[in-house]
Design a protein around this motif. Structure first.
Motif, PDB file in Angstrom:
ATOM      1  N   UNK A   1     -13.458  61.213 -15.645  1.00  0.00           N
ATOM      2  CA  UNK A   1     -12.925  61.221 -14.241  1.00  0.00           C
ATOM      3  C   UNK A   1     -14.125  61.049 -13.320  1.00  0.00           C
ATOM      4  N   UNK A   2     -15.316  61.350 -13.531  1.00  0.00           N
ATOM      5  CA  UNK A   2     -16.695  61.031 -12.794  1.00  0.00           C
ATOM      6  C   UNK A   2     -16.832  59.713 -12.572  1.00  0.00           C
ATOM      7  N   UNK A   3     -16.159  58.744 -13.391  1.00  0.00           N
ATOM      8  CA  UNK A   3     -16.519  57.284 -13.538  1.00  0.00           C
ATOM      9  C   UNK A   3     -15.733  56.763 -12.223  1.00  0.00           C
TER      10      UNK A   3
ATOM     11  N   UNK B   1      -7.310  58.479 -12.624  1.00  0.00           N
ATOM     12  CA  UNK B   1      -7.366  58.336 -11.163  1.00  0.00           C
ATOM     13  C   UNK B   1      -6.471  59.088 -10.200  1.00  0.00           C
ATOM     14  N   UNK B   2      -5.484  59.585 -10.792  1.00  0.00           N
ATOM     15  CA  UNK B   2      -4.616  60.665 -10.033  1.00  0.00           C
ATOM     16  C   UNK B   2      -5.215  61.820  -9.682  1.00  0.00           C
TER      17      UNK B   2
ATOM     18  N   UNK C   1      -4.681  49.564 -24.185  1.00  0.00           N
ATOM     19  CA  UNK C   1      -3.291  49.923 -23.756  1.00  0.00           C
ATOM     20  C   UNK C   1      -3.421  51.394 -23.347  1.00  0.00           C
ATOM     21  N   UNK C   2      -3.725  52.483 -24.569  1.00  0.00           N
ATOM     22  CA  UNK C   2      -3.582  53.749 -24.160  1.00  0.00           C
ATOM     23  C   UNK C   2      -4.776  54.138 -23.260  1.00  0.00           C
TER      24      UNK C   2
ATOM     25  N   UNK D   1      -3.828  56.379 -19.723  1.00  0.00           N
ATOM     26  CA  UNK D   1      -4.507  57.719 -19.021  1.00  0.00           C
ATOM     27  C   UNK D   1      -5.591  57.362 -18.185  1.00  0.00           C
ATOM     28  N   UNK D   2      -5.916  56.180 -17.757  1.00  0.00           N
ATOM     29  CA  UNK D   2      -6.812  55.772 -16.795  1.00  0.00           C
ATOM     30  C   UNK D   2      -5.820  55.727 -15.323  1.00  0.00           C
TER      31      UNK D   2
END
Length: 814
Positions: free
Chosen positions: A8-10, A181-182, A268-269, A273-274
């Motif tokens: 997430x912190x990326x 991202x969400x 793709x996975x 999730x990203x």
């Protein structure tokens, strides 16, 4: 849903701990249920360091062991007994010190302890790669480069990534938060709102600007059902090399509980999730006729899915096909013969937006639930499909090579943004506190909602397509409040209590009273799902099955109807307890029952019920107690006590003619209303639940009991001055004779002395002729003016027996 905090912190370089972030997210409506540590190597290599072998001598008492001194950066070197054949002085090695817990590639974890091996002290362990979970080789210890620094933690040398995973209990309406991202978007908005919007935090989206078409796309695309597939995007990637993913990609997927497969599928996975966009990679060589067709299935069309199960398709199921055959159940599950394998060279990548209702029905119809269907069912963002395709294609190029084609995007009817107007005054009124208009605007912009117009009174907004649950002014206000912070809304300091009429009967009090009574007798309260299997009613309640309330979009075939009886859920609980070696059960359950008032016609009818279950032993075997199984008398006594506790003077009657669940039983009635039915459950019903012991069930009409309750109209009377006398008769009568008729005749025959008539046993079986039934009935006699004499008692009983013989053809059993 799992969110890796490092991942997430990326996208949001925020300076706070995972637990602080979890608290902010929870306050904003994304409830973080747990924060779980994760390491890319199990155990994180804690207590394991880099050492240097100083000396290596042969063990005096073992030919295959060596006694080594090892420098691990401490004042004194460690003495370690090592069995590896390749250990030698001067080597840089991996050393597990005393207290370290090792997680081998195979086998159970174990802890390093100070010990003696064949008489020689050993203060650690020089490790092979399989012993610390870094590989599978056990040929010898790991020998590191000579310039490796002694004392370096192994976790630093091997670049072990330690992470924390946020386990979020995602509600169905939050489709916008089904990705890293969400969640990062929400966290940014909440963090900025907590600091008055002053903190400069930017959401850093992955860059896809350098995407370019490097080859032609030979795959044609035809979408035949644009209602079920409003947007379909495809890209062709030529010349990939399928293999294991790089470590960073594997670590990201492992952190959230996803198993790495190969570099193409893992990408793709990763993007799913990203960004929250499901993708599907096809082996382009397997696409017949070089054409992808998106269509609904033919009725009863057969299709074999990735799990090698052949499924019969429904006419509303959406399929991704080639020119000849089906390749994939759209948005749900891949096919057995179209996916990417180690031999794949060219890939066709799908990024689409499918109708949520279509996907939900297909997934439930086939009992399938995947990461893709989870997101499609709730509604993904149709505007991110092209971006996600580019992002995935660039990542595949990075990890597998290849050349990308131009993007093919079929989007004939773009989905518009919702237009919502919101008034600042309405925000203040609904929240109960004035919030500065600049704060409102800042929050909405941080959430990605576009401000089209602003004036002193309010805003005109354009809600992006990823906000599927925001369509009204009230939704906008809810978004503002959850980010602003519920805990920041100050109370008014006023206590407002509505004045309502007090009901004659406190329903909750009566329910608690009955529950306390049952609990005090050793019963346990159970709670079963109101959803049940329609097959139960169809098989065992045939007369009522037409009234079943069927769920149009069931979660599963086991939960496809609303219950019409508490019996079946209770028997599931009884069966589970018996399987777990708890055969002596006493359960009760309050619950609602649901009926179609008229066949397939609205309205529905809801009824409150109480179910009581008894099975096994009534009392545990003890030296000072009589053992025995639960019997009809026990369930009868329990029901009668409850009715008396509610001050209901009910009559003991036969079961209604429509009974279909009891092998035998009775009922309590008041006037013409049946309050409770109870008895032994039929053996064929018990067999459905694999129950091979007798179960007694009481079905109490709780609505009728509440209506009949006279708990507030208690009466008192003097204790009788003269004693009562009990006499019992065992009456053998035809099976057609109802107990209620016996009770009625008794009261007609003796009006002065007869106080009570009670049935305490029913028997059919050995010693009773076919077609006959034995009722054991008690009669309580009392004279309120004098003590009863034997002659008077005998005369009364003779008249009763004579009446029973005359009217019912009864015989006395010896």
């Amino acid at each position: 849903m799992n969110i890796s905090y490092n991942w997430l912190r990326q996208y949001l370089p925020i300076d706070m701990s995972a637990r602080e972030a979890a608290e902010l997210l929870t306050h904003s409506g994304l409830e973080v249920e747990h924060v779980v540590p994760f390491s890319s190597v199990e155990g994180g290599l804690e207590g394991i360091v880099i050492g240097e072998v100083l000396t290596r001598d042969k063990h005096p008492d073992a030919d295959r062991l060596s006694v080594c001194t090892v420098n691990v950066g401490r004042v004194e070197p460690l003495n370690i007994v090592c069995g590896a054949p390749n250990v030698a002085a001067g080597q840089k090695v991996v050393v597990a010190t005393v207290g370290a817990k090792l997680y081998p590639s195979e086998g159970e974890p174990f802890e390093i302890k100070r010990s003696k091996i064949r008489g020689q002290a050993s203060e650690g362990m020089i490790c092979a790669e399989d012993e610390i979970g870094l590989g599978k080789s056990h040929d010898g210890i790991m020998v590191l480069p000579v310039d490796t620094k002694v004392g370096t933690p192994a976790a630093d040398f091997f670049k072990v990534e330690n992470d924390e995973v946020l386990e979020i209990g995602l509600t169905p309406n939050r489709a916008d938060a089904m990705s890293h991202i969400g969640v990062a978007r929400d966290l940014r908005a909440v963090a900025r709102a907590a600091k008055g919007g002053l903190e400069k935090l930017e959401l850093q989206w992955p860059d896809v600007a350098n995407y370019s078409a490097q080859t032609e796309n030979p795959i044609a695309i035809e979408v035949k059902d644009t209602d079920a597939a409003p947007r379909y995007v495809g890209v062709y990637i030529e010349g990939v090399k399928v293999g294991p993913s790089p470590q960073w990609l594997q670590d990201r997927l492992k952190a959230i509980g996803s198993r790495p497969i190969n570099n193409v599928v893992d990408v793709t996975n990763f993007v799913l999730h990203e960004l929250g966009q499901p993708l599907h990679a096809f082996d382009a060589h397997r696409i017949g006729g070089k054409k992808v067709v998106v269509r609904t299935a033919h009725s009863n069309e057969r299709f074999t899915t990735l799990d090698e199960v052949e499924r019969s398709m429904h006419g509303e199921d959406l399929l991704i096909c080639d020119a000849d055959k089906g390749m994939c159940i759209a948005g749900v599950f891949g096919g057995a013969n179209s996916g990417v394998t180690e031999q794949t060279v060219n890939v066709f990548l799908e990024s689409a937006y499918f109708n949520p209702v279509t996907i939900r029905k297909t997934a439930k119809r086939h009992g399938l639930s995947t990461d893709a269907s989870f997101r499609f069912e709730r509604g993904i963002d149709p505007e991110i499909t092209v971006y996600a395709a580019k992002r995935a294609a660039l990542l595949i190029q990075q990890v597998a090579g290849g050349k990308t084609s131009a993007i093919t995007d079929i989007y004939p009817n773009p989905i518009p943004h919702h237009k919502v107007e919101v008034k600042f005054a309405h925000i203040d009124r609904l929240i109960g506190q004035a919030i500065a208009s600049d704060t409102v605007v800042s929050i909405l912009e941080d959430l990605g909602i576009f401000i089209e117009k602003r004036n002193a009174e309010g805003l005109r907004l354009s809600v992006p397509t990823f906000k599927t649950d925001v369509t009204r002014e009230a939704d906008i206000i809810e978004e503002v409040l959850r980010v602003y912070g519920y805990d920041r809304v100050e109370g008014s300091g006023q206590l407002r209590v509505p004045l309502t009429d007090s009901p004659d009967k406190d329903v909750e009090m009566l329910r608690n009273m009955v529950a306390d009574t049952l609990t005090s007798q050793g019963f346990n309260e159970i709670m079963n799902n109101s959803l049940t299997r329609s097959a139960y009613a169809e098989k065992h309640l045939a007369a009522q099955s037409a009234q079943s309330v069927i769920i149009l979009n069931p979660l599963s075939t086991d939960l496809n109807a609303m219950r019409q009886s508490l019996l079946f859920g209770g028997l599931e609980s009884v069966s589970r307890n018996i399987r777990h070696q708890n055969p002596d059960v006493r359960f009760y359950e309050f619950g609602n029952l649901y009926f179609n008032a008229e066949e397939n016609i609205w309205p529905y009818r809801e009824q409150h019920s109480l179910g009581i279950f008894l099975s096994g032993k009534w009392q545990q075997e003890r030296w000072n107690a009589v053992k025995g199984d639960v019997s009809f008398q026990h369930v009868y006594a329990v029901v009668r006590q409850l009715l008396e506790r509610m001050n209901i003077q009910a009559r003991f009657t036969d079961l209604p003619a429509e009974n279909s669940i009891f092998a035998y039983g009775m009922a309590f009635s008041l006037k013409d209303k049946v309050l409770a039915r109870f008895g032994s459950v039929r053996k064929d019903i018990l067999a459905t639940f694999d129950i091979d012991q007798e179960v007694f069930f009481a079905d109490v009409d709780w609505d009728a009991v509440l209506a009949a309750s006279a708990i507030n109209r208690l009466t008192v009377s003097d204790l009788p001055k003269f004693p009562s006398v009990r006499r019992d008769l065992a009456l053998l009568v035809d099976r057609s004779v109802k107990y209620a008729r016996i009770e009625e005749l008794a009261h007609q025959t003796e009006r002065k002395l007869l106080r009570e008539v009670d049935l305490f046993d029913i028997y059919e079986g050995k010693g009773v002729p076919e077609g006959k039934r034995s009722y054991a009935v008690s009669f309580i006699l009392r004279d309120d003016e004098a003590t009863l004499q034997d002659k008077s008692i005998e005369k009364t009983m003779e008249r009763l027996v004579g009446r029973f013989k005359q009217e019912l053809g009864a015989e006395l059993r010896g």
